[in-house]
Design an enzyme around this catalytic site. Structure first.
Site, PDB file in Angstrom:
ATOM      1  CG  ASN A  98      32.335  41.022  25.824  1.00 28.89           C
ATOM      2  OD1 ASN A  98      31.851  40.483  24.833  1.00 28.89           O
ATOM      3  ND2 ASN A  98      31.667  41.153  26.955  1.00 28.89           N
ATOM      4  N   GLY A 126      32.018  45.646  23.950  1.00 29.15           N
ATOM      5  CA  GLY A 126      31.427  45.535  25.280  1.00 29.15           C
ATOM      6  C   GLY A 126      32.414  45.311  26.406  1.00 29.15           C
ATOM      7  CG  HIS A 150      36.887  39.659  31.779  1.00 31.18           C
ATOM      8  ND1 HIS A 150      37.587  40.829  31.550  1.00 31.18           N
ATOM      9  CD2 HIS A 150      35.619  39.901  31.377  1.00 31.18           C
ATOM     10  CE1 HIS A 150      36.771  41.723  31.028  1.00 31.18           C
ATOM     11  NE2 HIS A 150      35.580  41.189  30.900  1.00 31.18           N
ATOM     12  CG  LEU A 151      36.437  32.308  28.963  1.00 32.45           C
ATOM     13  CD1 LEU A 151      36.163  32.754  27.531  1.00 32.45           C
ATOM     14  CD2 LEU A 151      37.212  30.988  28.976  1.00 32.45           C
ATOM     15  CG  HIS A 152      31.943  37.275  30.046  1.00 29.15           C
ATOM     16  ND1 HIS A 152      31.195  37.972  30.976  1.00 29.15           N
ATOM     17  CD2 HIS A 152      32.750  38.200  29.459  1.00 29.15           C
ATOM     18  CE1 HIS A 152      31.522  39.258  30.950  1.00 29.15           C
ATOM     19  NE2 HIS A 152      32.458  39.422  30.047  1.00 29.15           N
TER      20      HIS A 152
HETATM   21  P1  5GP Z   1      33.216  43.015  30.222  1.00 27.94           P
HETATM   22  O1  5GP Z   1      32.055  43.979  30.050  1.00 27.94           O
HETATM   23  O2  5GP Z   1      34.518  43.768  30.405  1.00 27.94           O
HETATM   24  O3  5GP Z   1      33.295  41.941  29.189  1.00 27.94           O
HETATM   25  O4  5GP Z   1      32.917  42.231  31.577  1.00 27.94           O
HETATM   26  C1  5GP Z   1      33.180  42.771  32.843  1.00 27.94           C
HETATM   27  C2  5GP Z   1      32.306  42.032  33.808  1.00 27.94           C
HETATM   28  O5  5GP Z   1      32.791  42.283  35.125  1.00 27.94           O
HETATM   29  C3  5GP Z   1      30.840  42.469  33.798  1.00 27.94           C
HETATM   30  O6  5GP Z   1      30.034  41.349  33.461  1.00 27.94           O
HETATM   31  C4  5GP Z   1      30.600  42.980  35.205  1.00 27.94           C
HETATM   32  O7  5GP Z   1      29.318  42.648  35.698  1.00 27.94           O
HETATM   33  C5  5GP Z   1      31.708  42.314  35.996  1.00 27.94           C
HETATM   34  N1  5GP Z   1      32.146  43.039  37.164  1.00 27.94           N
HETATM   35  C6  5GP Z   1      32.425  44.373  37.247  1.00 27.94           C
HETATM   36  N2  5GP Z   1      32.830  44.695  38.485  1.00 27.94           N
HETATM   37  C7  5GP Z   1      32.826  43.537  39.198  1.00 27.94           C
HETATM   38  C8  5GP Z   1      33.163  43.229  40.561  1.00 27.94           C
HETATM   39  O8  5GP Z   1      33.566  44.083  41.353  1.00 27.94           O
HETATM   40  N3  5GP Z   1      33.023  41.933  40.953  1.00 27.94           N
HETATM   41  C9  5GP Z   1      32.595  40.958  40.091  1.00 27.94           C
HETATM   42  N4  5GP Z   1      32.482  39.714  40.579  1.00 27.94           N
HETATM   43  N5  5GP Z   1      32.275  41.210  38.800  1.00 27.94           N
HETATM   44  C10 5GP Z   1      32.394  42.488  38.362  1.00 27.94           C
END
Ligand code: 5GP
Ligand code: ZN
Length: 117
Positions: A90, A96, A103-105
């Site tokens: 994202n 999103g 970070h790569l999901h």
């Molecule tokens: P984004 O929305 O930026 O693509 O993804 C961020 C991701 O980080 C989300 O899927 C969210 O659930 C995850 N996330 C947020 N805070 C934490 C945390 O403290 N620990 C972990 N393991 N994941 C987190």
């Protein structure tokens, strides 16, 4: 660029071990840990140890680490028994992104639909 700085960045703190996470794999350049709010049976975030706001900034600053993220995600997927999986960067709030450390999901373990929401 994002408002996040290494001093305030959640994922920098996870990489440093200052905030706990369920780390499933790591190497010199990247760390993989399970998402705290999983959207699939396997939902892992693969992040560079270095702070870059998003995938585009990482590609400019450490292009080789982009490949490291993808190969580490593959290793984690294989470890979870997945042949098929989805990889997502994202990029930007409108897409999103909520944490401004690249970070790569890695998502897998259920059927994936297209287009994503
Ligand atoms: P984004 O929305 O930026 O693509 O993804 C961020 C991701 O980080 C989300 O899927 C969210 O659930 C995850 N996330 C947020 N805070 C934490 C945390 O403290 N620990 C972990 N393991 N994941 C987190
Ligand atoms: Zn960071």
């Amino acid at each position: 660029m994002s408002a996040a700085t290494p001093d305030s960045c959640l994922f920098c703190k996870i990489v440093a071990g200052d905030i706990p996470a369920d780390v499933v794999a790591q190497n010199d350049d990247a760390v993989a840990f399970r998402d705290v709010d999983p959207q699939a049976p396997t939902h892992v975030l693969v992040v560079p140890r270095s702070h870059y706001a998003d995938a585009s900034a990482l590609a400019d600053g450490e292009p080789g680490t982009v490949a490291v993220l993808v190969s580490l995600a593959r290793d984690v997927a294989q470890g979870d028994g997945l042949d098929d999986y989805r990889l997502v960067f994202n990029t930007g709030p409108g897409a999103g992104q909520t944490v401004f450390h690249t970070h790569l999901h890695l998502l897998g373990g259920r059927a994936m639909t297209w287009p994503p929401g």
